[in-house]
Design a protein around this motif. Structure first.
Motif, mmCIF file in Angstrom:
data_model
loop_
_atom_site.group_PDB
_atom_site.id
_atom_site.type_symbol
_atom_site.label_atom_id
_atom_site.label_comp_id
_atom_site.label_asym_id
_atom_site.label_seq_id
_atom_site.Cartn_x
_atom_site.Cartn_y
_atom_site.Cartn_z
ATOM 1 N N VAL A 55 23.862 -5.928 -80.834
ATOM 2 C CA VAL A 55 24.857 -5.817 -79.806
ATOM 3 C C VAL A 55 26.237 -6.928 -80.119
ATOM 4 N N LEU A 56 25.637 -8.141 -80.592
ATOM 5 C CA LEU A 56 26.647 -9.147 -80.630
ATOM 6 C C LEU A 56 27.838 -8.592 -81.586
ATOM 7 N N CYS A 57 27.360 -7.883 -82.661
ATOM 8 C CA CYS A 57 28.489 -7.262 -83.779
ATOM 9 C C CYS A 57 29.170 -6.367 -83.067
ATOM 10 N N SER A 58 28.603 -5.710 -82.142
ATOM 11 C CA SER A 58 29.352 -4.496 -81.778
ATOM 12 C C SER A 58 30.419 -5.029 -80.622
ATOM 13 N N ILE A 59 30.081 -6.113 -79.878
ATOM 14 C CA ILE A 59 30.693 -6.820 -79.182
ATOM 15 C C ILE A 59 31.993 -7.393 -79.755
ATOM 16 N N GLY A 60 31.981 -8.062 -80.887
ATOM 17 C CA GLY A 60 32.849 -8.390 -81.647
ATOM 18 C C GLY A 60 33.189 -9.843 -81.709
ATOM 19 N N ALA A 61 34.489 -10.463 -82.122
ATOM 20 C CA ALA A 61 34.748 -11.684 -82.189
ATOM 21 C C ALA A 61 34.545 -12.471 -80.750
ATOM 22 N N SER A 62 34.492 -12.087 -79.564
ATOM 23 C CA SER A 62 34.402 -12.901 -78.617
ATOM 24 C C SER A 62 32.831 -13.519 -78.618
ATOM 25 N N ALA A 63 32.054 -12.923 -79.341
ATOM 26 C CA ALA A 63 30.755 -13.440 -79.253
ATOM 27 C C ALA A 63 30.406 -14.661 -80.103
ATOM 28 N N PHE A 64 31.356 -14.998 -80.917
ATOM 29 C CA PHE A 64 31.111 -16.260 -81.854
ATOM 30 C C PHE A 64 31.255 -17.416 -81.292
ATOM 31 N N ASP A 65 31.947 -17.938 -80.487
ATOM 32 C CA ASP A 65 31.905 -19.234 -79.866
ATOM 33 C C ASP A 65 30.708 -19.428 -79.033
ATOM 34 N N PRO A 66 30.267 -18.455 -78.168
ATOM 35 C CA PRO A 66 28.955 -18.688 -77.452
ATOM 36 C C PRO A 66 27.562 -18.638 -78.459
ATOM 37 N N VAL A 67 27.551 -18.120 -79.297
ATOM 38 C CA VAL A 67 26.420 -18.236 -80.365
ATOM 39 C C VAL A 67 26.708 -19.582 -81.217
ATOM 40 N N LEU A 68 27.977 -20.110 -81.351
ATOM 41 C CA LEU A 68 27.990 -21.458 -81.937
ATOM 42 C C LEU A 68 27.630 -22.502 -81.069
ATOM 43 N N ASP A 69 27.906 -22.556 -79.589
ATOM 44 C CA ASP A 69 27.406 -23.243 -78.391
ATOM 45 C C ASP A 69 25.807 -23.143 -78.661
ATOM 46 N N VAL A 70 25.089 -22.008 -78.966
ATOM 47 C CA VAL A 70 23.632 -22.315 -78.782
ATOM 48 C C VAL A 70 23.297 -22.737 -80.167
ATOM 49 N N LEU A 71 23.962 -22.426 -81.228
ATOM 50 C CA LEU A 71 23.798 -23.349 -82.435
ATOM 51 C C LEU A 71 23.924 -24.709 -82.435
ATOM 52 N N GLN A 72 24.776 -25.147 -81.811
ATOM 53 C CA GLN A 72 24.989 -26.759 -81.613
ATOM 54 C C GLN A 72 23.955 -27.187 -80.841
ATOM 55 N N ASP A 73 23.550 -26.552 -79.526
ATOM 56 C CA ASP A 73 22.659 -27.021 -78.715
ATOM 57 C C ASP A 73 21.247 -26.995 -79.031
ATOM 58 N N ALA A 74 20.784 -26.336 -80.045
ATOM 59 C CA ALA A 74 19.668 -25.931 -80.454
ATOM 60 C C ALA A 74 18.709 -27.338 -80.856
ATOM 61 N N VAL A 75 17.734 -27.338 -80.614
ATOM 62 C CA VAL A 75 16.812 -28.765 -81.087
ATOM 63 C C VAL A 75 16.397 -28.540 -82.384
ATOM 64 N N PRO A 76 16.689 -29.531 -83.265
ATOM 65 C CA PRO A 76 16.112 -29.359 -84.645
ATOM 66 C C PRO A 76 14.936 -29.207 -84.778
ATOM 67 N N GLY A 77 14.392 -28.378 -85.812
ATOM 68 C CA GLY A 77 12.994 -27.863 -86.123
ATOM 69 C C GLY A 77 12.679 -26.624 -85.328
ATOM 70 N N SER A 78 13.800 -26.078 -84.111
ATOM 71 C CA SER A 78 13.387 -25.008 -83.623
ATOM 72 C C SER A 78 14.896 -24.128 -83.545
ATOM 73 N N HIS A 79 15.719 -24.462 -84.522
ATOM 74 C CA HIS A 79 17.020 -24.057 -84.334
ATOM 75 C C HIS A 79 17.156 -22.613 -85.389
ATOM 76 N N TRP A 80 16.153 -22.204 -85.876
ATOM 77 C CA TRP A 80 16.266 -21.095 -87.132
ATOM 78 C C TRP A 80 16.690 -19.983 -86.456
ATOM 79 N N ARG A 81 16.270 -19.625 -85.275
ATOM 80 C CA ARG A 81 16.518 -18.304 -84.621
ATOM 81 C C ARG A 81 18.195 -18.261 -84.460
ATOM 82 N N ALA A 82 18.709 -19.302 -83.997
ATOM 83 C CA ALA A 82 20.219 -19.288 -83.752
ATOM 84 C C ALA A 82 20.804 -19.456 -84.856
ATOM 85 N N LEU A 83 20.419 -20.175 -85.876
ATOM 86 C CA LEU A 83 21.023 -20.199 -87.292
ATOM 87 C C LEU A 83 20.918 -18.666 -87.881
#
Length: 436
Positions: A55-83
């Motif tokens: 879905v995210l790849c189909s939505i395109g470039a507008s998905a990048f920043d929200p995914v980046l926010d999730v990556l930054q907020d991820a707790v170390p040790g449980s960030h692999w899904r977001a990464l």
């Protein structure tokens, strides 16, 4: 259905329902992102990373920043899904990845490099923007940048050579490592080769032996300090000095070869140690007494070496309980050869009578002595099978020198050499940067 209901439907059992959910979420566009990010944050979500990415790849470039926010907020040790999701957003996210290269958090910078690398050839036009990361202050980021350039191969060699020549200075070391990995000596300038030779000479001044530990360890041990004579008899004329640890690293890297188109690549190079407690070791897959391509040649080599020096032995050892192989030659004749490699038929390698060491081990385990009629391993003889798995290093410790036990206290004389075998002279020297 709400946005979140459509997102949860991405994990539905019916394929038609999953396809309908993807279509509905793509139609929602950026409005679907909050619900998608909620599932991305939840490590227990039934929605897979692959489904989210579709879905995210189909939505395109507008998905990048929200995914980046999730990556930054991820707790170390449980960030692999977001990464994993962040780094696989593909070419539409390339501009976002380039912005993230300057992020304060090294974890984000490394993820951005990984994302750019995942774009493959589409990232080549902006490869020059990754050059500063070759000298990043964070080692993980620097390694990610090195891996990216190496994955692009020969096409980035001119750029890397320009970095070596013109800078930036902090990136020069990483560029040299990439050049060595991509093209070996042919890609490295004469000036750089001369500098590396000077560095080697400096390191050799206080070089010390280290354990010879490889995932797949093969070696020939000869009871002499006549390094030059051993190399002459083995036909190893092309050699240059290296620190002991670099020689071990080269042997370890080479031992993982044979998985590409040419299985002979792993036989191109060996590390010849200085004299170690009266022994010279030749280390590399080329020395494997159990390899189908090498077993006859290794047997002949050990017999010739033992005719001149009294004793010569060849071993193979798999560090993850992969097995052992042993060849012992004395005064020109093979005294014993055996191998135990789980899952492989090694009976054809059996030569000679059991050694006293073998019989002593069986006595200590309360097992009957080996006889000509009882040499094969019984499948239910667990204790003996475990002994055979470790036979190479243990027997070497009794008869010559255990490579795993070598350390700074091992008496040493001379310097180690990396030498090309006949395979290396025919196929070319292995690519790869030596860990100096």
């Amino acid at each position: 259905m709400t946005g979140r209901q459509w997102v949860l439907a991405l994990s539905a059992g019916e394929e038609a329902e999953r396809h309908a959910a993807v279509a509905s979420l793509v139609a929602l566009g950026p409005a679907a992102l909050p619900a998608l990010m909620g599932e991305l944050r939840d490590d227990t979500s039934p929605v897979t990373e692959t489904a989210l990415l579709s879905v995210l790849c189909s939505i395109g470039a507008s998905a990048f920043d929200p995914v980046l926010d999730v990556l930054q907020d991820a707790v170390p040790g449980s960030h692999w899904r977001a990464l994993r999701v962040f780094t696989r957003l593909g070419t539409p996210a390339l501009e976002g990845y380039l912005r993230a290269l300057a992020h304060d958090d090294p974890f984000v910078r490394r993820a951005a490099v990984m994302g750019i690398n995942d774009c493959g050839e589409d990232a080549l036009p902006v490869a020059n923007l990754l050059v500063p990361l070759l000298g990043d202050g964070d080692e993980e980021v620097r390694r990610a940048a090195v891996r990216a350039f190496c994955s692009w191969g020969a096409v980035v060699v001119p750029l890397l050579q320009m970095v070596r020549r013109d800078g930036p200075g902090t990136a020069r070391g990483g560029a040299l490592e990439c050049l060595a990995e991509i093209g070996g000596e042919a890609a490295v300038s004469a000036r750089d080769r001369a500098a590396l030779e000077r560095l080697v000479q400096i390191k050799l001044m206080d070089d010390i032996p280290v354990p010879i530990s490889c995932c797949f360890l093969s070696w020939i041990a000869v009871s002499t300090g006549d390094q030059a004579g051993v190399m002459e008899m083995l036909g190893l004329p092309a050699a240059y000095p290296v620190p002991f640890s670099a020689g071990v690293d080269a042997a370890d890297c080479d031992s993982h070869g044979g998985l590409d188109d040419d299985p002979h690549h792993q036989y191109r190079r060996v590390f010849v140690t200085p004299e170690l407690a009266g022994w010279t070791l030749v280390v590399g897959s080329w020395c494997d007494p159990s390899a189908a391509e090498r077993e006859a040649a290794v047997l002949k080599a050990c017999e010739h070496l033992s005719a001149r020096y009294g004793r010569a032995q060849a071993y193979w050892y798999g560090a993850q309980s992969d097995g052992s192989a042993v060849l012992v030659a004395e005064r020109g004749e093979t005294v014993r050869r055996l191998a135990y490699i789980p899952g492989d038929d090694t009976q054809h390698l059996e030569l000679g009578a059991p050694l006293a060491y073998e019989q002593d081990c069986r006595t200590a385990l309360g097992l009957p002595a080996l006889t000509a009629e009882h040499l094969e391993v019984d499948e239910d003889d667990d204790e003996w099978m475990w002994e055979l798995l470790e036979m190479a290093t243990k027997l070497a410790g009794e008869l010559s020198i255990d490579p795993l036990s070598i350390d700074a206290d091992t008496p040493a004389r001379g310097v180690g050499l990396l030498a090309l075998t006949e395979y290396g002279r025919r196929l070319g020297a292995p690519c790869g940067a030596l860990r100096l």
